[in-house]
Design a protein around this motif. Structure first.
Motif, PDB file in Angstrom:
ATOM      1  N   GLU A  16       0.819  -1.211   0.000  1.00 45.03           N
ATOM      2  CA  GLU A  16       0.000   0.000   0.000  1.00 45.03           C
ATOM      3  C   GLU A  16       0.854   1.264   0.000  1.00 45.03           C
ATOM      4  OE1 GLU A  16      -3.229   2.206   2.951  1.00 45.03           O
ATOM      5  OE2 GLU A  16      -3.162   0.016   2.880  1.00 45.03           O
ATOM      6  N   LEU A  17       1.918   1.285   0.798  1.00 44.77           N
ATOM      7  CA  LEU A  17       2.731   2.487   0.934  1.00 44.77           C
ATOM      8  C   LEU A  17       3.678   2.700  -0.248  1.00 44.77           C
ATOM      9  CD1 LEU A  17       3.617   2.166   4.728  1.00 44.77           C
ATOM     10  CD2 LEU A  17       2.006   3.787   3.688  1.00 44.77           C
ATOM     11  N   ARG A  18       4.104   1.597  -0.880  1.00 47.89           N
ATOM     12  CA  ARG A  18       4.970   1.669  -2.058  1.00 47.89           C
ATOM     13  C   ARG A  18       6.275   2.401  -1.780  1.00 47.89           C
ATOM     14  NH1 ARG A  18       0.677   2.905  -7.040  1.00 47.89           N
ATOM     15  NH2 ARG A  18      -0.667   1.091  -6.633  1.00 47.89           N
ATOM     16  N   CYS A  19       6.829   2.191  -0.612  1.00 48.69           N
ATOM     17  CA  CYS A  19       8.111   2.801  -0.271  1.00 48.69           C
ATOM     18  C   CYS A  19       9.203   1.735  -0.338  1.00 48.69           C
ATOM     19  CB  CYS A  19       8.043   3.453   1.107  1.00 48.69           C
ATOM     20  SG  CYS A  19       7.508   2.364   2.445  1.00 48.69           S
ATOM     21  N   GLY A  20      10.391   2.054   0.186  1.00 47.27           N
ATOM     22  CA  GLY A  20      11.505   1.129   0.085  1.00 47.27           C
ATOM     23  C   GLY A  20      11.482   0.009   1.092  1.00 47.27           C
ATOM     24  N   PHE A  21      10.967   0.287   2.293  1.00 47.36           N
ATOM     25  CA  PHE A  21      10.878  -0.750   3.317  1.00 47.36           C
ATOM     26  C   PHE A  21       9.891  -0.348   4.396  1.00 47.36           C
ATOM     27  CE2 PHE A  21      14.233   2.032   5.038  1.00 47.36           C
ATOM     28  CZ  PHE A  21      13.843   2.191   6.351  1.00 47.36           C
ATOM     29  N   VAL A  22       9.399  -1.345   5.103  1.00 45.35           N
ATOM     30  CA  VAL A  22       8.649  -1.155   6.346  1.00 45.35           C
ATOM     31  C   VAL A  22       9.201  -2.158   7.353  1.00 45.35           C
ATOM     32  CG1 VAL A  22       6.533  -0.317   5.244  1.00 45.35           C
ATOM     33  CG2 VAL A  22       6.820  -2.776   5.672  1.00 45.35           C
ATOM     34  N   GLY A  23       8.983  -1.892   8.621  1.00 41.45           N
ATOM     35  CA  GLY A  23       9.507  -2.825   9.612  1.00 41.45           C
ATOM     36  C   GLY A  23       8.882  -2.645  10.972  1.00 41.45           C
ATOM     37  N   TYR A  24       9.169  -3.614  11.813  1.00 46.56           N
ATOM     38  CA  TYR A  24       8.738  -3.572  13.206  1.00 46.56           C
ATOM     39  C   TYR A  24       9.951  -3.362  14.102  1.00 46.56           C
ATOM     40  CZ  TYR A  24       4.330  -5.902  11.820  1.00 46.56           C
ATOM     41  OH  TYR A  24       3.136  -6.227  11.253  1.00 46.56           O
ATOM     42  N   ALA A  25       9.888  -2.375  14.976  1.00 45.39           N
ATOM     43  CA  ALA A  25      10.858  -2.296  16.057  1.00 45.39           C
ATOM     44  C   ALA A  25      10.563  -3.420  17.041  1.00 45.39           C
ATOM     45  CB  ALA A  25      10.758  -0.943  16.753  1.00 45.39           C
ATOM     46  N   LEU A  26      11.587  -3.911  17.704  1.00 46.32           N
ATOM     47  CA  LEU A  26      11.426  -5.084  18.553  1.00 46.32           C
ATOM     48  C   LEU A  26      11.033  -4.698  19.975  1.00 46.32           C
ATOM     49  CD1 LEU A  26      14.590  -7.095  17.453  1.00 46.32           C
ATOM     50  CD2 LEU A  26      12.318  -7.009  16.377  1.00 46.32           C
ATOM     51  N   HIS A  27      10.019  -5.398  20.499  1.00 42.23           N
ATOM     52  CA  HIS A  27       9.663  -5.235  21.910  1.00 42.23           C
ATOM     53  C   HIS A  27      10.697  -5.926  22.790  1.00 42.23           C
ATOM     54  CE1 HIS A  27       5.486  -5.030  20.142  1.00 42.23           C
ATOM     55  NE2 HIS A  27       5.432  -4.029  20.992  1.00 42.23           N
ATOM     56  N   TRP A  38       3.507   9.281   9.425  1.00 40.88           N
ATOM     57  CA  TRP A  38       3.453   9.721   8.041  1.00 40.88           C
ATOM     58  C   TRP A  38       2.025  10.137   7.728  1.00 40.88           C
ATOM     59  CZ3 TRP A  38       7.243  11.097   5.042  1.00 40.88           C
ATOM     60  CH2 TRP A  38       8.512  10.543   5.206  1.00 40.88           C
ATOM     61  N   ALA A  39       1.856  11.371   7.301  1.00 37.25           N
ATOM     62  CA  ALA A  39       0.556  11.870   6.858  1.00 37.25           C
ATOM     63  C   ALA A  39       0.553  11.836   5.341  1.00 37.25           C
ATOM     64  CB  ALA A  39       0.320  13.281   7.371  1.00 37.25           C
ATOM     65  N   GLY A  40      -0.176  10.914   4.766  1.00 37.67           N
ATOM     66  CA  GLY A  40      -0.135  10.746   3.324  1.00 37.67           C
ATOM     67  C   GLY A  40       0.977   9.789   2.932  1.00 37.67           C
ATOM     68  N   PRO A  41       1.449   9.870   1.695  1.00 33.89           N
ATOM     69  CA  PRO A  41       2.450   8.919   1.208  1.00 33.89           C
ATOM     70  C   PRO A  41       3.768   9.020   1.975  1.00 33.89           C
ATOM     71  CG  PRO A  41       1.449  10.149  -0.602  1.00 33.89           C
ATOM     72  CD  PRO A  41       1.019  10.820   0.656  1.00 33.89           C
ATOM     73  N   VAL A  42       4.463   7.899   2.069  1.00 33.79           N
ATOM     74  CA  VAL A  42       5.819   7.899   2.624  1.00 33.79           C
ATOM     75  C   VAL A  42       6.743   8.497   1.574  1.00 33.79           C
ATOM     76  CG1 VAL A  42       7.729   6.453   3.404  1.00 33.79           C
ATOM     77  CG2 VAL A  42       5.378   5.908   4.086  1.00 33.79           C
ATOM     78  N   ARG A  43       7.514   9.493   1.961  1.00 33.99           N
ATOM     79  CA  ARG A  43       8.368  10.206   1.019  1.00 33.99           C
ATOM     80  C   ARG A  43       9.845   9.918   1.295  1.00 33.99           C
ATOM     81  NH1 ARG A  43       4.531  13.469   2.908  1.00 33.99           N
ATOM     82  NH2 ARG A  43       5.954  14.423   4.403  1.00 33.99           N
ATOM     83  N   PRO A  44      10.678  10.042   0.282  1.00 33.07           N
ATOM     84  CA  PRO A  44      12.121   9.913   0.513  1.00 33.07           C
ATOM     85  C   PRO A  44      12.612  10.980   1.480  1.00 33.07           C
ATOM     86  CG  PRO A  44      11.607   9.800  -1.834  1.00 33.07           C
ATOM     87  CD  PRO A  44      10.353  10.232  -1.142  1.00 33.07           C
ATOM     88  N   ARG A  93      20.302   4.512   2.968  1.00 34.87           N
ATOM     89  CA  ARG A  93      20.401   4.644   1.512  1.00 34.87           C
ATOM     90  C   ARG A  93      19.050   4.433   0.831  1.00 34.87           C
ATOM     91  NH1 ARG A  93      25.845   1.221  -0.160  1.00 34.87           N
ATOM     92  NH2 ARG A  93      27.274   3.000  -0.298  1.00 34.87           N
ATOM     93  N   VAL A  94      18.301   3.432   1.277  1.00 34.85           N
ATOM     94  CA  VAL A  94      16.988   3.177   0.685  1.00 34.85           C
ATOM     95  C   VAL A  94      16.029   4.311   1.020  1.00 34.85           C
ATOM     96  CG1 VAL A  94      14.999   1.619   0.685  1.00 34.85           C
ATOM     97  CG2 VAL A  94      17.314   0.677   0.648  1.00 34.85           C
ATOM     98  N   MET A  95      16.068   4.794   2.257  1.00 39.70           N
ATOM     99  CA  MET A  95      15.186   5.903   2.654  1.00 39.70           C
ATOM    100  C   MET A  95      15.425   7.139   1.808  1.00 39.70           C
ATOM    101  SD  MET A  95      14.358   6.240   6.691  1.00 39.70           S
ATOM    102  CE  MET A  95      16.023   6.165   7.301  1.00 39.70           C
ATOM    103  N   GLU A  96      16.692   7.400   1.512  1.00 41.00           N
ATOM    104  CA  GLU A  96      17.024   8.610   0.769  1.00 41.00           C
ATOM    105  C   GLU A  96      16.422   8.592  -0.630  1.00 41.00           C
ATOM    106  OE1 GLU A  96      20.961  11.428   0.043  1.00 41.00           O
ATOM    107  OE2 GLU A  96      21.099   9.580   1.231  1.00 41.00           O
ATOM    108  N   ARG A  97      16.249   7.424  -1.189  1.00 43.15           N
ATOM    109  CA  ARG A  97      15.716   7.323  -2.543  1.00 43.15           C
ATOM    110  C   ARG A  97      14.229   6.986  -2.581  1.00 43.15           C
ATOM    111  NH1 ARG A  97      19.440   4.156  -6.754  1.00 43.15           N
ATOM    112  NH2 ARG A  97      20.850   5.670  -5.790  1.00 43.15           N
ATOM    113  N   TYR A  98      13.776   6.138  -1.648  1.00 43.68           N
ATOM    114  CA  TYR A  98      12.413   5.629  -1.739  1.00 43.68           C
ATOM    115  C   TYR A  98      11.575   5.796  -0.472  1.00 43.68           C
ATOM    116  CZ  TYR A  98      13.996   3.434  -6.051  1.00 43.68           C
ATOM    117  OH  TYR A  98      14.493   3.215  -7.312  1.00 43.68           O
TER     118      TYR A  98
END
Length: 262
Positions: free
Chosen positions: A109-120, A139-145, A224-229
């Motif tokens: 749905e978000l179409r970004c570079g990655f999503v993840g879970y921080a560990l409890h 994030w309000a709206g799309p995830v942006r680089p 690196r992925v965040m910076e682009r996607y």
């Protein structure tokens, strides 16, 4: 599923058992083993592998020795990934049964570079740290680089993932949705990448340019992925740290210094 492991067969068995219980099926598990004794020979690991395969998820336990560092370990796994999404899961993490379905649905749905879970870290569940939650921002709206570096306020987001902070964050923001996407500095332990985008950003190919004993390889790849996607954390987290002693005892060489600051 990409699982690096070294000398923790008991923890790996718990991790694999969590994967076997996922409501989402049809995935493949690749284990990169750098243990002194092959983990596939451990009875608990072997049992978990049989359960996974019985439930339709093939498992490839591969030997990757001698060790050449964590970045090489992760690149070894990436080179064997085939599908659109690739989940890096540390060998000491247990996932709730709907964790994978939620991650893949969110990334699609978000179409970004990655999503993840921080560990409890549930041993800290009574240790509430409001001052470490101040940088939380959804994030309000799309995830942006975005470009995140040590000298920026966004770097302070790393405190969101200390101790049991993900648990306390989820309680604070509410559980009225299946997931909420929020801004991160990086995420350790459970990250689902768009595989092609990770590869395009270099993956962990920088392993040859860092000392063999290093830490923070996942930080560099994610920045690196965040910076682009772009990238995002998800709340509530459905990942739990087993809280074993770290196998990374020498942290003098941070990949950030050797790659991003070089």
């Amino acid at each position: 599923m990409l699982v690096p492991t070294k000398d923790r067969p008991g923890a790996l068995a718990v991790t694999l058992a969590g994967l076997a219980a996922q409501t989402a099926g049809g995935f493949r598990v690749v284990v990169s083993d750098q243990s002194a004794r092959p983990v596939a020979e451990d009875p608990l690991v072997a049992a978990a592998v049989r359960i996974l395969e019985h439930r339709g998820s093939p498992v490839e336990p591969l030997r990757n020795v001698p060790p050449k560092g964590l970045a090489e370990q992760r690149q070894f796994l990436l080179d064997r990934a085939r599908r659109r999404f690739a989940l890096y899961l540390d060998d000491d993490v247990w996932l709730e049964p709907d964790a994978l379905a939620t991650l893949t649905g969110a990334l699609a749905e978000l179409r970004c570079g990655f999503v993840g879970y921080a560990l409890h870290g549930l041993s800290y569940r009574e240790d509430v740290r409001p001052h470490e939650l101040a940088s939380y921002e959804e994030w309000a709206g799309p995830v942006r680089p975005e470009r995140v570096r040590r000298d920026q306020p966004a770097w302070q987001r790393h405190t969101l993932h200390n101790a049991a902070n993900p648990l306390h964050l989820a309680a604070k923001v509410g559980a009225d949705r299946a997931w909420r996407a929020y801004k991160v500095a990086w995420i350790g332990g459970c990250v689902l990448y768009d595989r092609e985008r990770l590869v395009e950003c270099g993956g962990f190919g920088f392993w040859r340019s860092v000392p063999r004993a290093h830490a923070g390889e996942d930080v560099v790849a994610q920045l690196r992925v965040m910076e682009r996607y772009g990238g995002a954390g998800l709340l509530p987290s459905r990942a739990y740290h087993l809280e074993l002693p770290t196998t990374v005892v020498d942290r003098r060489a941070e990949c950030y210094d050797h790659v991003l600051e070089a």
